[in-house]
Design a protein around this motif. Structure first.
Motif, PDB file in Angstrom:
ATOM      1  N   PHE A 104      -3.487   1.721 -10.465  1.00  0.00           N
ATOM      2  CA  PHE A 104      -3.049   0.757  -9.457  1.00  0.00           C
ATOM      3  C   PHE A 104      -4.113  -0.319  -9.260  1.00  0.00           C
ATOM      4  CE2 PHE A 104      -0.295   4.245  -7.979  1.00  0.00           C
ATOM      5  CZ  PHE A 104       0.869   3.562  -7.684  1.00  0.00           C
ATOM      6  N   SER A 113      -5.570  -3.114 -14.006  1.00  0.00           N
ATOM      7  CA  SER A 113      -4.672  -1.969 -14.128  1.00  0.00           C
ATOM      8  C   SER A 113      -3.845  -2.080 -15.414  1.00  0.00           C
ATOM      9  CB  SER A 113      -3.770  -1.856 -12.887  1.00  0.00           C
ATOM     10  OG  SER A 113      -2.845  -2.920 -12.844  1.00  0.00           O
ATOM     11  N   ALA A 122      -0.238  -2.783  -7.090  1.00  0.00           N
ATOM     12  CA  ALA A 122      -0.165  -1.917  -5.908  1.00  0.00           C
ATOM     13  C   ALA A 122       0.757  -2.495  -4.838  1.00  0.00           C
ATOM     14  CB  ALA A 122      -1.567  -1.687  -5.347  1.00  0.00           C
ATOM     15  N   MET A 157       3.981  -0.759  -4.927  1.00  0.00           N
ATOM     16  CA  MET A 157       3.950   0.711  -4.847  1.00  0.00           C
ATOM     17  C   MET A 157       5.158   1.307  -4.130  1.00  0.00           C
ATOM     18  SD  MET A 157       0.921   3.081  -3.314  1.00  0.00           S
ATOM     19  CE  MET A 157       1.290   2.745  -1.605  1.00  0.00           C
ATOM     20  N   VAL A 171      -7.231   4.112  -8.723  1.00  0.00           N
ATOM     21  CA  VAL A 171      -7.001   2.988  -7.812  1.00  0.00           C
ATOM     22  C   VAL A 171      -8.219   2.070  -7.863  1.00  0.00           C
ATOM     23  CG1 VAL A 171      -6.467   2.281  -5.461  1.00  0.00           C
ATOM     24  CG2 VAL A 171      -5.629   4.468  -6.306  1.00  0.00           C
TER      25      VAL A 171
END
Ligand code: M6R
Length: 410
Positions: free
Chosen positions: A268, A277, A297, A300, A316
């Motif tokens: 992410f 990412s 993200a 998400m 992350v």
């Protein structure tokens, strides 16, 4: 030659402090008073602090032999573009075209180019542009990114854009390549030969060159002077910061031992690090043959959250230099509430996240740069992760199956 390294890819990852410097050499002129923040104190080879001496990073002033000083303000000199910058600045749109990793470099730089050029920026996968026969006009500037300079999809898109009268700019690594020859003008990334099929040092050099193009386009804008100076100084510091990030290798090797038997890995990122990412996931899938997805993200809650459980590893990227940092912290909280197996990548000044170390499956702590250049630093441990996963899974690092270094067919 691979020298002391087992694979070309590892050699090329470790070459990045030098390849980045080579991408900038002769293209940056510093002001007489340039002061460098973001410089790791113990690594300054030629500074007032001297090797090993403790200095405060914010006050460090050092001489960088590769970069002449003397002007009132620092500036970027890109000989290949000098006669075309006015046309670029008058364009109605800047369109960046590439495939794979080259496309990801454009994703990384888009925000900064928009900020500095104040012109709409469009990103196009070369194959998709051609599939759609995307409208292109004389008032457009199209920038073609390609390490090899020979990628068939990108070359086809270049010929298509040229036929429609757009100014065509090449950003390639290979002198005399088809894309270098057929564009109206361009900038070589000069990162040196890249042998491993997986692109590593070309990616970081592409981001640096795109950053320099954005700076060159904003050279006459007084309201951008302070920001330009901040980024130019950060460029100069970047090779040493990347050198420091490479020291994470042992830590990343241990992390790879925890992950190499997994079937899937999510990454992410958001803002500047959406590109991180995408690029990390591409490296993992192309080399380690492990399913991996790079996810914005911000999306998400629109689907990917359904994948989260306590088994699936999730990286992350949450570095403090990015304006979206608070949003990424919130992403971490939401993932934690669902017992996600979190691997957090943060900067070394992030006391808050570092203090929560025990709550994560793993923490990757990287040095800080400026927002636009943080993706260059952040990708380094993730390149290393893809490398070590591949070695542990016993696949061919430099020649992944079914892939070629130059994709010369569409
Ligand atoms: O030579 P190019 O930059 O045009 O190549 C584009 C892609 O084929 C390339 O980046 C590919 O995605 C890499 N193998 C990724 O590591």
């Amino acid at each position: 030659m691979k020298g002391e390294y087992d694979h070309f890819m590892l050699k090329e990852i470790f070459e990045q402090p030098d390849s980045l410097l080579n991408s900038m050499r002769g293209r940056i002129e510093l002001s007489a008073s340039s002061v460098f923040s973001h410089v790791p104190t113990e690594e300054i080879a030629d500074g007032t602090g001297g090797p090993g001496k403790k200095t405060t990073p914010k006050q460090v002033r050092f001489n960088v032999p590769s970069f002449p000083r003397g002007l009132d303000k620092p500036r970027i000199v890109l000989g290949g573009l000098s006669e075309h910058l006015n046309t670029m600045n008058r364009s109605r749109r800047l369109m960046f075209v590439g495939c794979g990793t080259s496309f990801h470099a454009a994703v990384a730089a888009r925000g900064f180019i928009e900020e500095m050029a104040e012109i709409p920026v469009d990103l196009q996968l070369a194959s998709d542009l051609m599939d759609r026969q995307c409208p292109i006009f004389r008032e457009d500037t199209c920038i073609f990114l390609s390490q090899s300079g020979e990628t068939a999809d990108t070359l086809q898109a270049l010929r298509y854009a040229k036929a429609r009268g757009a100014l065509c700019v090449g950003v390639t690594n290979t002198v005399g390549s088809a894309i270098a020859r057929e564009t109206d003008c361009g900038v070589y990334i000069h990162c040196g030969a890249e042998i491993g099929v997986a692109s590593t040092k070309a990616y970081t050099s592409q981001i640096v060159v795109l950053t320099m193009i954005a700076l060159a386009m904003a050279a006459n804008k007084n309201d951008k002077a302070a920001r330009s100076e901040e980024v130019i100084n950060a460029l100069v510091s970047l090779p040493e910061i990347v050198r420091k990030a490479l020291q994470l290798d042992k830590h990343i090797q241990s992390l790879a031992k925890e992950l190499y038997e997994e079937q899937s890995l999510l990454v992410f990122g958001r803002g500047y690090n959406y590109s991180t990412s995408l690029e990390a996931a591409l490296k993992v899938k192309e080399l380690a043959y492990m399913h991996s997805e790079g996810i914005n993200a911000g999306e998400m809650k629109h689907g990917p959250l359904a994948l989260i459980d306590s088994n699936l590893p999730v990286i992350v990227v949450c570095t403090k230099t990015d304006a979206v940092y608070p949003k990424m912290v919130s992403v971490i909280e939401q993932l934690r509430a669902r017992q996600a197996r979190l691997i957090v990548l943060c900067t070394e000044d992030d006391e808050e996240l570092i203090s929560q170390k025990d709550k994560f499956a793993s923490l990757i702590i990287v040095p800080s740069s400026v927002d636009i250049l943080q993706p260059v630093v952040n990708i380094v441990p993730l390149q290393l992760l893809s490398y070590h996963l591949t070695v542990l899974r016993e696949f061919d690092v430099d020649q992944p199956r079914n892939l070629a270094k130059s994709v010369t067919v569409t």
